[in-house]
Motif scaffolding. Structure first.
Motif, short mmCIF file in Angstrom:
data_model
loop_
_atom_site.label_atom_id
_atom_site.label_comp_id
_atom_site.label_asym_id
_atom_site.label_seq_id
_atom_site.Cartn_x
_atom_site.Cartn_y
_atom_site.Cartn_z
N MET A 20 72.84 63.07 48.72
CA MET A 20 70.98 63.62 48.97
C MET A 20 71.90 65.07 48.10
O MET A 20 70.68 65.98 48.07
N GLN B 65 66.80 72.92 58.79
CA GLN B 65 66.02 71.92 58.82
C GLN B 65 67.12 70.44 59.24
O GLN B 65 65.76 69.39 59.36
N ASP C 51 73.19 69.27 48.11
CA ASP C 51 73.00 70.62 49.27
C ASP C 51 71.30 70.09 50.06
O ASP C 51 70.16 70.50 49.97
N GLN C 52 71.58 70.25 51.07
CA GLN C 52 70.74 70.36 51.96
C GLN C 52 70.44 71.89 53.34
O GLN C 52 71.58 72.22 53.12
N ASN C 53 69.12 71.88 53.31
CA ASN C 53 69.25 73.26 54.26
C ASN C 53 70.10 72.52 55.81
O ASN C 53 68.78 71.54 56.51
N GLY D 76 64.50 69.48 52.83
CA GLY D 76 65.66 68.24 52.83
C GLY D 76 65.15 67.74 51.74
O GLY D 76 64.89 68.21 50.39
N ALA D 77 66.04 66.21 51.72
CA ALA D 77 65.47 65.65 50.55
C ALA D 77 64.71 65.67 49.55
O ALA D 77 63.49 65.47 49.50
N SER D 78 65.18 66.09 47.63
CA SER D 78 63.78 67.02 47.08
C SER D 78 63.22 65.19 46.44
O SER D 78 62.58 64.64 45.58
N SER E 125 66.58 72.82 47.16
CA SER E 125 65.59 71.94 48.47
C SER E 125 64.90 72.14 50.27
O SER E 125 66.20 71.79 50.48
N LEU E 126 64.82 73.04 50.42
CA LEU E 126 64.36 73.56 51.26
C LEU E 126 63.54 72.19 52.82
O LEU E 126 63.93 72.48 53.56
N PHE F 130 73.08 76.29 53.36
CA PHE F 130 72.76 75.08 53.33
C PHE F 130 74.00 74.15 53.06
O PHE F 130 75.09 74.68 53.23
#
Lengths: 263, 330
Positions: free
Chosen positions: B67, B74, B69-71, A228-230, A225-226, B61
């Motif tokens: 939440m 970003q 795994d987060q990039n 942020g939170a999906s 999920s590029l 990540f």
């Protein structure tokens, strides 16, 4: 012990003891039932069928009938094939935990050897779809993600959501999320049509097209999920809910702070 | 209201309470420090933003509870920008509330009407400049200006032409003709009745004639869902039963409510659901509406097999597919 006994008349003593007792019963049971693991890999085919029959009589026959002929509350299993058993029992959907409208995915009640024995027994009743051979499932090599996406949107997305996240059906039934499904399970679901799902035979979606779909679902499962939170990847519903509740709540809070006089 | 009710006295304005920072230098110093901390947090946020943009790789990540795994890049940019903007605003407000002058000022209301002298001055100026422009004398300018302004006013009306042309009969017609083969969407393979097991569905479209191209406009009207039941499960009129073939029944996929694709088929209950507004159609009873806002059953396509054994349409749809429209004849 003496120190503990001081608290025996404490008003929380009863509830605490009850929770402790329940915990002990649960753990003792799970330890005991874990000991029933079998070495099925060495069993011959007839032995597997016999073993499967024993498991069936204990765990399944109360609903599906002593000879898998079905009953008032459960369908006949004659001719459903090994693939249906492997899917239903392997994903923990069967045996059902309660008589709800839909059997949910949960921790399987039987280990893989027992599932294989059950599948062998049910397959021995009448011919039906077999568990797809691992050799067939070279989806990484033979599948096409783009083709799979087109097939998924035509045949699967209406129920399972455009990103495979699942969705609601009528009266509490639902199409489950595909994010935990293994390639074998996806293949089995398509050829057996479990629960509300219709069947997708090999003439409607060819075996190679099935691999395309599997490859697309695996790609969706591994999609990072590029942004942020999906938020469940179900589109504007969760995003809007969060925006309205958190975002607007924050703004209201700031407005209140703005208008308060400093002391 | 009785006249005897006691008159309320004017409570006046509440007494002005001075802030602690107005009288106590220590409190003022503390407020100053708080403002400085907020501004510093904002600066740190901006630094985090710049750092995340330049130095954090976009394929990194990190795991955040709840939440997942987060990039990292970003996430850092988002948090950084939030901090930099939020805290600069909070600092400014805290500064204004605690340290800036706290005097109460009475602002008197004044009349909206301007002074008589100002008004006469304005009228005189308009008259003088109007005469200077010569609009009254130079009629050529006046008329050409009138023409240009009038045409500008007309041009938006011209754009209304795009509301047309009327669809005429096109909404009632689909690509299905007598003998059109049913082919699988998207591969385009023709289907034999034996390809469908009981409990199976297939998404189908009409076979394209040579040289014909599939357009979205056509798919939006032609899409059909093929379902196989046991023949004894049908509760159809003899005419509708003759439209099925060996338990295979075909319905338009376009919802009669708002035109969404109705394709959520529950194999056990034999209900078809529309994902948009939950209209539910009962397949064995000719897609009768049993729940939801749809006004009519889904149109059924009469099917049979051709000489080669492939499924074909017996005839075009006998009614318009999709939602209602004014000129609809059925």
């Amino acid at each position: 012990m003496k120190r503990l006994s001081r608290y025996r008349r404490h008003r929380f003593a009863g509830p605490v003891l009850l929770v402790f007792a329940l915990f002990m019963i649960g753990t003792t049971f799970s330890v005991a039932s874990a000991n029933t693991r079998l070495a099925a890999s060495v069993m011959s085919r007839t032995a597997a069928i016999d073993e499967g029959r024993q498991i069936f009589l204990k765990g399944c026959s109360s609903c599906h009938g002593l000879n898998a002929e079905g009953g008032k509350i459960a369908p006949s299993l004659i001719g459903v094939g090994a693939a249906a058993v492997d899917f239903q029992v392997g994903t923990g959907r069967m045996p059902m935990a309660d008589m709800s409208v839909q059997a949910a995915r949960k921790k399987p009640a039987y280990n893989p050897d027992q599932v294989a024995a059950l599948a062998a027994y049910v397959a021995s009743l009448a011919p039906g779809p077999a568990i797809p051979d691992q050799q067939v499932l070279y989806y990484e090599r033979d599948g096409s993600t783009a083709q799979g996406g087109e097939l998924f949107r035509t045949n699967c997305a209406m129920c399972h959501n455009f990103a495979g996240q699942g969705g609601a059906l009528s009266r509490g039934k639902y199409a489950p999320t595909l994010m935990k499904a293994t390639p074998t399970q996806i293949y089995e679901a398509m050829i057996t049509g479990p629960q509300s799902m219709p069947k997708f035979g090999d003439k409607i979606i060819t075996p190679s097209e099935k691999l395309d779909i599997i490859k697309w679902i695996k790609a969706a499962q591994n999609e990072p999920s590029l942004g942020g939170a999906s938020m469940g990847r179900v589109g504007p519903v969760t995003e809007g809910l969060l925006g309205w509740i958190l975002g607007l709540g924050l703004l209201v809070g700031i407005a209140v702070w703005l208008a308060t006089k400093a002391r | 209201m009785s006249d005897k009710a006691p008159r309320l006295s004017d409570p006046g304005l509440p007494e002005h309470v001075h802030r602690k920072a107005d009288s106590d230098p220590a409190a003022a110093k503390k407020a100053e420090r708080q403002v400085a901390i907020l501004f510093t947090l904002s600066a740190l946020g901006t630094i985090l933003f710049i750092y995340s943009y330049i130095w954090v790789h976009t394929d990194r990540f990190i795991f955040i509870p709840i939440m997942g795994d987060q990039n990292a890049s970003q996430l850092g940019m988002g948090i950084g920008l939030t901090f930099s903007l939020l805290f600069i605003g909070m600092g400014a407000i805290h500064w204004a509330k605690t340290l800036m002058p706290d005097n109460e000022v009475v602002a008197e209301r004044h009349e909206f009407r301007s002074e008589e002298a100002d008004r006469q001055d304005f009228v005189a100026t308009v008259k003088e400049q109007g005469a200077a422009s010569g609009l009254g004398r130079r009629s050529l300018i006046k008329r050409s200006l009138g023409l240009s302004l009038g045409l500008i006013g007309l041009s938006p009306l011209l754009l209304l032409r795009d509301l047309g042309p009327l669809p005429k009969k096109s909404l009632e017609q689909t690509s299905w003709k007598t003998g059109t083969r049913l082919v699988i969407d998207p591969s385009g393979r023709p289907i034999k009745p034996s390809d469908l097991e009981v409990g199976a569905v297939a998404q189908v479209l009409p076979e394209l004639a040579p040289g014909q191209e599939r357009t979205l406009e056509n798919v939006g009207k032609d899409a059909v869902l093929l379902i196989r039941l046991r023949p004894e499960e049908f509760e159809l009129s003899p005419e509708r039963l003759s439209w099925t073939y060996q338990g295979i029944i075909a319905f338009s996929k376009i919802c009669t409510h708002m035109g969404c694709a109705v394709a959520l088929y529950e194999q056990q209950t034999k209900h078809l659901l529309c994902p948009c507004h939950q209209s539910t159609f009962d397949v064995p009873r000719a897609a009768k509406v049993i729940f939801g806002p749809a006004a009519r059953p889904l149109p059924q396509l009469a099917i049979t097999v051709d000489s080669e054994g492939y499924l074909v349409a017996q005839k075009p749809f006998t009614e318009a597919v999709g939602p209602s429209f004014w000129e609809r004849s059925s």
